[in-house]
Design a protein around this motif. Structure first.
Motif, PDB file in Angstrom:
ATOM      1  N   PRO A  24       2.608  -0.928  14.673  1.00 50.04           N
ATOM      2  CA  PRO A  24       1.655  -1.561  13.677  1.00 50.04           C
ATOM      3  C   PRO A  24       0.711  -0.833  12.637  1.00 50.04           C
ATOM      4  CG  PRO A  24       1.670  -1.677  16.587  1.00 50.04           C
ATOM      5  CD  PRO A  24       2.374  -1.239  15.821  1.00 50.04           C
ATOM      6  N   LEU A  25       1.163   0.272  12.963  1.00 46.42           N
ATOM      7  CA  LEU A  25       0.469   1.183  11.583  1.00 46.42           C
ATOM      8  C   LEU A  25       1.236   1.037  10.620  1.00 46.42           C
ATOM      9  CD1 LEU A  25      -1.770   3.150  11.005  1.00 46.42           C
ATOM     10  CD2 LEU A  25      -0.057   5.290  11.425  1.00 46.42           C
ATOM     11  N   ALA A  26       2.282   0.632  10.592  1.00 42.85           N
ATOM     12  CA  ALA A  26       3.357   0.689   9.195  1.00 42.85           C
ATOM     13  C   ALA A  26       2.790  -0.994   8.785  1.00 42.85           C
ATOM     14  CB  ALA A  26       4.734   1.118   9.459  1.00 42.85           C
ATOM     15  N   MET A  27       2.409  -1.947   8.790  1.00 42.82           N
ATOM     16  CA  MET A  27       2.165  -3.293   9.132  1.00 42.82           C
ATOM     17  C   MET A  27       0.681  -3.695   7.501  1.00 42.82           C
ATOM     18  SD  MET A  27       4.845  -4.744   9.935  1.00 42.82           S
ATOM     19  CE  MET A  27       5.010  -6.420   9.759  1.00 42.82           C
ATOM     20  N   LEU A  28       0.304  -1.815   8.568  1.00 42.84           N
ATOM     21  CA  LEU A  28      -1.358  -2.326   7.303  1.00 42.84           C
ATOM     22  C   LEU A  28      -1.414  -2.147   6.037  1.00 42.84           C
ATOM     23  CD1 LEU A  28      -3.367  -0.686   9.988  1.00 42.84           C
ATOM     24  CD2 LEU A  28      -2.796  -3.465  10.140  1.00 42.84           C
ATOM     25  N   ASP A  29       0.104  -2.265   5.264  1.00 47.66           N
ATOM     26  CA  ASP A  29      -0.580  -1.735   4.215  1.00 47.66           C
ATOM     27  C   ASP A  29      -0.632  -3.064   3.391  1.00 47.66           C
ATOM     28  OD1 ASP A  29       2.623  -2.351   4.996  1.00 47.66           O
ATOM     29  OD2 ASP A  29       3.065  -1.410   2.576  1.00 47.66           O
ATOM     30  N   THR A  30      -0.634  -4.099   3.370  1.00 55.74           N
ATOM     31  CA  THR A  30      -0.364  -5.472   3.471  1.00 55.74           C
ATOM     32  C   THR A  30      -1.301  -5.954   4.349  1.00 55.74           C
ATOM     33  OG1 THR A  30       1.339  -6.480   4.620  1.00 55.74           O
ATOM     34  CG2 THR A  30       2.055  -5.337   2.226  1.00 55.74           C
ATOM     35  N   GLN A  31      -2.419  -7.233   3.661  1.00 55.17           N
ATOM     36  CA  GLN A  31      -2.668  -8.439   4.508  1.00 55.17           C
ATOM     37  C   GLN A  31      -2.210  -9.272   5.292  1.00 55.17           C
ATOM     38  OE1 GLN A  31      -6.310  -8.825   4.285  1.00 55.17           O
ATOM     39  NE2 GLN A  31      -5.895  -9.262   5.602  1.00 55.17           N
ATOM     40  N   SER A  32      -0.869  -9.669   4.637  1.00 60.07           N
ATOM     41  CA  SER A  32      -0.077 -10.236   6.052  1.00 60.07           C
ATOM     42  C   SER A  32       0.375  -9.175   6.584  1.00 60.07           C
ATOM     43  CB  SER A  32       1.092 -10.918   5.922  1.00 60.07           C
ATOM     44  OG  SER A  32       2.079  -9.507   4.447  1.00 60.07           O
ATOM     45  N   GLY A  33       0.949  -7.872   6.869  1.00 64.68           N
ATOM     46  CA  GLY A  33       0.870  -6.772   7.813  1.00 64.68           C
ATOM     47  C   GLY A  33      -0.120  -6.805   8.602  1.00 64.68           C
ATOM     48  N   PHE A  34      -1.208  -6.399   8.330  1.00 63.61           N
ATOM     49  CA  PHE A  34      -2.664  -6.974   8.895  1.00 63.61           C
ATOM     50  C   PHE A  34      -2.966  -8.467   9.615  1.00 63.61           C
ATOM     51  CE2 PHE A  34      -7.062  -7.608   9.088  1.00 63.61           C
ATOM     52  CZ  PHE A  34      -8.091  -6.520   9.270  1.00 63.61           C
ATOM     53  N   LEU A  56      -0.256   8.224   4.844  1.00 65.43           N
ATOM     54  CA  LEU A  56      -0.425   8.262   3.675  1.00 65.43           C
ATOM     55  C   LEU A  56       0.944   6.860   3.246  1.00 65.43           C
ATOM     56  CD1 LEU A  56      -1.445  11.241   2.618  1.00 65.43           C
ATOM     57  CD2 LEU A  56      -2.643   9.115   2.302  1.00 65.43           C
ATOM     58  N   GLU A  57       1.830   7.709   4.342  1.00 63.64           N
ATOM     59  CA  GLU A  57       3.650   6.953   4.368  1.00 63.64           C
ATOM     60  C   GLU A  57       3.113   5.282   4.488  1.00 63.64           C
ATOM     61  OE1 GLU A  57       5.880   9.332   5.142  1.00 63.64           O
ATOM     62  OE2 GLU A  57       6.015  11.107   4.065  1.00 63.64           O
ATOM     63  N   SER A  58       2.414   5.449   6.214  1.00 65.17           N
ATOM     64  CA  SER A  58       2.096   3.887   6.506  1.00 65.17           C
ATOM     65  C   SER A  58       2.080   3.217   5.562  1.00 65.17           C
ATOM     66  CB  SER A  58       1.545   4.279   7.707  1.00 65.17           C
ATOM     67  OG  SER A  58       2.885   4.536   8.401  1.00 65.17           O
ATOM     68  N   LEU A  59       0.920   3.620   4.534  1.00 65.87           N
ATOM     69  CA  LEU A  59      -0.473   2.721   4.223  1.00 65.87           C
ATOM     70  C   LEU A  59       0.295   2.333   2.522  1.00 65.87           C
ATOM     71  CD1 LEU A  59      -3.436   3.701   5.157  1.00 65.87           C
ATOM     72  CD2 LEU A  59      -2.372   2.346   5.546  1.00 65.87           C
ATOM     73  N   ARG A  60       1.712   2.941   2.066  1.00 68.60           N
ATOM     74  CA  ARG A  60       2.001   3.513   0.680  1.00 68.60           C
ATOM     75  C   ARG A  60       1.129   3.883   0.009  1.00 68.60           C
ATOM     76  NH1 ARG A  60       3.893   1.316   4.802  1.00 68.60           N
ATOM     77  NH2 ARG A  60       6.386   0.468   4.381  1.00 68.60           N
ATOM     78  N   LEU A  61       0.187   4.885   0.568  1.00 64.59           N
ATOM     79  CA  LEU A  61      -0.592   5.552  -0.593  1.00 64.59           C
ATOM     80  C   LEU A  61      -0.350   6.781  -1.035  1.00 64.59           C
ATOM     81  CD1 LEU A  61      -4.388   5.000   1.066  1.00 64.59           C
ATOM     82  CD2 LEU A  61      -3.315   3.249  -1.283  1.00 64.59           C
ATOM     83  N   PRO A  62       0.180   7.774  -2.489  1.00 62.48           N
ATOM     84  CA  PRO A  62       0.768   8.113  -2.775  1.00 62.48           C
ATOM     85  C   PRO A  62       0.351   9.869  -2.387  1.00 62.48           C
ATOM     86  CG  PRO A  62       0.898   7.177  -4.560  1.00 62.48           C
ATOM     87  CD  PRO A  62       0.038   6.301  -3.109  1.00 62.48           C
ATOM     88  N   ASN A  63       0.647  10.987  -0.911  1.00 65.24           N
ATOM     89  CA  ASN A  63       0.191  11.786  -1.737  1.00 65.24           C
ATOM     90  C   ASN A  63      -0.821  12.927  -2.342  1.00 65.24           C
ATOM     91  OD1 ASN A  63      -0.749  13.996   0.317  1.00 65.24           O
ATOM     92  ND2 ASN A  63       1.236  15.149  -0.264  1.00 65.24           N
ATOM     93  N   SER A  64      -0.189  13.135  -3.597  1.00 69.21           N
ATOM     94  CA  SER A  64      -0.555  12.954  -5.061  1.00 69.21           C
ATOM     95  C   SER A  64      -1.423  12.915  -5.216  1.00 69.21           C
ATOM     96  CB  SER A  64       0.497  13.437  -5.842  1.00 69.21           C
ATOM     97  OG  SER A  64       1.209  11.282  -6.652  1.00 69.21           O
TER      98      SER A  64
END
Length: 160
Positions: free
Chosen positions: A134-144, A70-78
């Motif tokens: 790589p996992l930390a880059m997948l929150d954006t299209q450019s990172g992907f 969740l942190e890698s994808l910048r998605l809030p756990n809550s």
């Protein structure tokens, strides 16, 4: 034939075609999603993944804590916890980030010919990604796009 190259007609009887596909907990559904063509994946993402998919990907594919994913994808756990308790599906934006992990994992598994190696590669910092895993880059299209480019360079032996 690799599942990603399977004829689209074969997929007409998939759960995605019937509108019931959510990657909730069915055996093999993560693999099914990774083998779909892009149009089918887009439909599934728009329909919404069940929030449990985050835990499943973290545990079954990457061997990390769901919180780490969740942190890698910048998605809030809550947010994910609330959606789990209310049985609400992920919206398209959230699902798109989750789908990037699945697509990247599938590609890395093909390149490294081993799921464990693919998962490990996704978690290790890489110089070509400014020291980010790589996992930390997948929150954006450019990172992907950068991660996908790196995998293709590895796959085809182009200097990295």
């Amino acid at each position: 034939m690799h599942p990603a190259h399977a004829p689209a007609a074969r997929a007409k009887n998939t759960p995605a075609a019937s509108g019931t596909f959510g990657l909730g907990g069915d055996e093999g559904d993560l693999e099914l999603f990774m083998g779909m063509d892009q149009a089918q994946q887009t439909r599934v993402i728009r329909e919404g993944f069940e929030p449990i998919v985050v835990t499943r990907i973290a545990r079954e594919l990457l061997d990390v804590q769901a919180k780490t994913l969740l942190e890698s994808l910048r998605l809030p756990n809550s947010t994910i916890a609330r959606k789990k308790s209310s049985q609400e599906r992920l919206n398209a934006s959230e699902g798109d980030r989750v789908a990037r992990v699945l697509m990247t994992f599938a590609h890395a598994r093909d390149v490294f010919e081993d799921a464990g190696s693919a998962a490990e590669w996704m978690k290790l910092p890489h110089a070509e990604l400014d020291g980010e895993p790589p996992l930390a880059m997948l929150d954006t299209q450019s990172g992907f796009d950068r991660v996908r480019d790196l995998l293709m360079r590895i796959e085809f032996g182009v200097g990295v």
